[in-house]
Design a protein around this motif. Sequence first.
Motif, PDB file in Angstrom:
ATOM      1  N   ASP A 126       0.846  -1.200   0.000  1.00 13.49           N
ATOM      2  CA  ASP A 126       0.000   0.000   0.000  1.00 13.49           C
ATOM      3  C   ASP A 126       0.884   1.254   0.000  1.00 13.49           C
ATOM      4  O   ASP A 126       0.829   2.051   0.930  1.00 13.49           O
ATOM      5  CB  ASP A 126      -0.962  -0.008   1.209  1.00 13.49           C
ATOM      6  CG  ASP A 126      -0.243   0.059   2.552  1.00 13.49           C
ATOM      7  OD1 ASP A 126       0.949  -0.333   2.627  1.00 13.49           O
ATOM      8  OD2 ASP A 126      -0.858   0.528   3.533  1.00 13.49           O
ATOM      9  N   ASP A 129       7.642   3.493   3.074  1.00 14.26           N
ATOM     10  CA  ASP A 129       8.460   2.310   3.362  1.00 14.26           C
ATOM     11  C   ASP A 129       8.113   1.166   2.419  1.00 14.26           C
ATOM     12  O   ASP A 129       8.989   0.373   2.048  1.00 14.26           O
ATOM     13  CB  ASP A 129       8.374   1.897   4.835  1.00 14.26           C
ATOM     14  CG  ASP A 129       6.957   1.750   5.355  1.00 14.26           C
ATOM     15  OD1 ASP A 129       6.039   2.384   4.822  1.00 14.26           O
ATOM     16  OD2 ASP A 129       6.759   0.975   6.315  1.00 14.26           O
ATOM     17  N   ASP A 130       6.847   1.100   1.944  1.00 11.45           N
ATOM     18  CA  ASP A 130       6.502   0.117   0.905  1.00 11.45           C
ATOM     19  C   ASP A 130       7.345   0.387  -0.348  1.00 11.45           C
ATOM     20  O   ASP A 130       7.819  -0.555  -0.991  1.00 11.45           O
ATOM     21  CB  ASP A 130       5.032   0.251   0.484  1.00 11.45           C
ATOM     22  CG  ASP A 130       4.079   0.041   1.634  1.00 11.45           C
ATOM     23  OD1 ASP A 130       3.525  -1.052   1.776  1.00 11.45           O
ATOM     24  OD2 ASP A 130       3.862   1.020   2.394  1.00 11.45           O
ATOM     25  N   ASN A 174      -2.430   2.879   3.474  1.00  9.36           N
ATOM     26  CA  ASN A 174      -1.857   4.156   3.910  1.00  9.36           C
ATOM     27  C   ASN A 174      -2.662   5.337   3.379  1.00  9.36           C
ATOM     28  O   ASN A 174      -2.843   6.349   4.050  1.00  9.36           O
ATOM     29  CB  ASN A 174      -0.404   4.274   3.431  1.00  9.36           C
ATOM     30  CG  ASN A 174       0.535   3.474   4.309  1.00  9.36           C
ATOM     31  OD1 ASN A 174       0.366   3.420   5.525  1.00  9.36           O
ATOM     32  ND2 ASN A 174       1.521   2.829   3.701  1.00  9.36           N
ATOM     33  N   THR A 183       2.945  -6.012   2.804  1.00  5.46           N
ATOM     34  CA  THR A 183       3.399  -4.829   3.544  1.00  5.46           C
ATOM     35  C   THR A 183       2.269  -3.816   3.736  1.00  5.46           C
ATOM     36  O   THR A 183       2.531  -2.645   4.011  1.00  5.46           O
ATOM     37  CB  THR A 183       4.607  -4.161   2.837  1.00  5.46           C
ATOM     38  OG1 THR A 183       4.200  -3.726   1.536  1.00  5.46           O
ATOM     39  CG2 THR A 183       5.773  -5.109   2.724  1.00  5.46           C
ATOM     40  N   GLY A 184       1.042  -4.279   3.556  1.00  2.00           N
ATOM     41  CA  GLY A 184      -0.122  -3.428   3.809  1.00  2.00           C
ATOM     42  C   GLY A 184      -1.167  -4.246   4.548  1.00  2.00           C
ATOM     43  O   GLY A 184      -0.903  -5.375   4.986  1.00  2.00           O
ATOM     44  N   ASN A 222      -1.228  -2.029   9.956  1.00  2.00           N
ATOM     45  CA  ASN A 222      -1.652  -2.966   8.900  1.00  2.00           C
ATOM     46  C   ASN A 222      -2.672  -3.978   9.425  1.00  2.00           C
ATOM     47  O   ASN A 222      -3.603  -4.367   8.714  1.00  2.00           O
ATOM     48  CB  ASN A 222      -0.463  -3.735   8.323  1.00  2.00           C
ATOM     49  CG  ASN A 222       0.427  -2.846   7.472  1.00  2.00           C
ATOM     50  OD1 ASN A 222       0.002  -1.797   7.004  1.00  2.00           O
ATOM     51  ND2 ASN A 222       1.672  -3.272   7.285  1.00  2.00           N
ATOM     52  N   ASP A 263       8.586  -1.737   6.292  1.00  2.00           N
ATOM     53  CA  ASP A 263       8.276  -2.734   5.255  1.00  2.00           C
ATOM     54  C   ASP A 263       9.496  -3.413   4.613  1.00  2.00           C
ATOM     55  O   ASP A 263       9.427  -4.614   4.301  1.00  2.00           O
ATOM     56  CB  ASP A 263       7.403  -2.093   4.165  1.00  2.00           C
ATOM     57  CG  ASP A 263       6.026  -1.705   4.685  1.00  2.00           C
ATOM     58  OD1 ASP A 263       5.594  -2.279   5.709  1.00  2.00           O
ATOM     59  OD2 ASP A 263       5.382  -0.831   4.076  1.00  2.00           O
TER      60      ASP A 263
HETATM   61 CA    CA Z   1       2.903  -0.489   4.154  1.00  4.82          CA
END
Ligand code: CA
Length: 315
Positions: A10, A14-15, A40, A129-130, A172, A246
């Motif tokens: 998302d 950091d993603d 995010n 990562t979300g 998350n 992430d």
């Molecule tokens: Ca993320």
Amino acid sequence: MATKIILDCDPGHDDAVAILLALASPDEIDLLGLTVVGGNVGLQSTVTNALRTTLLANREELPVYAGCPRPIMQPMVTAEHVHGDSGLDTASGELLAVPQTKVQTAHAVNMIIDTVRSHEPETVTLVATGPLTNIATAIAMAPDIVERLQQIVIMGGAFHEPGNITPAAEFNIYVDPHAARSVFECGANIVVFGLDVTHQMLISSARLEAIKNHAGRVGKAVADFLDFFNQYDMSKYGWDGAPLHDPCTIAWLIEPEIFNGRDMAVTVDSNDGPNLGRTVADWYQVTDRKPNAKVMTGGDSDRLFSLVVERLSQL
Ligand code: CA
Ligand code: BDR
């Protein structure tokens, strides 16, 4: 052999670094595509930011798939207060360019199902990562994919560490606790990087300078957006930099020795109330529940940032 992954994300500052780290590491990571979820910021912006990140890496051919715009049951919660209105705001105010390439027509959830089914069993890893909405939906639609997966590597949760969106919950997991619970309970091999680890991985001013000055053209752009990302968390926590959450997932696939952790039974509280979204690990095996996840507990932050600088410089 490089690990085949689908990165479900998302972006999110950091993603974006996680995507770049994966693209910069072809010997270890074979990135099959980006599946994007609302988190995010809203889905339209997270998709745009995924496309922006592929352009930054000169990898616009990497397929990007739009997924679920909202959680399964909860009202949507976003984090513009952390990531800015675009989800990828910069300190300079200059947003990353958006490429001409378009998002794929297939839905992210279908891409996950089709990809896992069309590869040899246990050869595809999902990295999340979300919020876990896309992955939970894929598992609900096609439960057969669970035993075909190599593993699911998750950034999410807070075990001994307090939450970052409520006192009990990490963002998350909190955004879609029902999805998270079903993923943790699905039976796949799970590796989870919660705030216990990521709060040790701070983007200090020295590390930000190293990214800016020693990671090439991409590093300069990354430093500009991480400089923005640092601001909110530095004032929130009083730390010398925000946590680089992430990319821990991707770094572990590249260099697992950076991190340590242990197998535990993990559940997610999906009941309304102050513990909604809390991840609970059976740290001392006080129940007879079998471990269902490797919970990462620590890592070498200098090694993580050296890896990031070294790999970004290769893009
Ligand atoms: Ca993320
Ligand atoms: C997580 O929430 C998001 O803001 C970050 O991108 C990360 O995935 C940290 O709690």
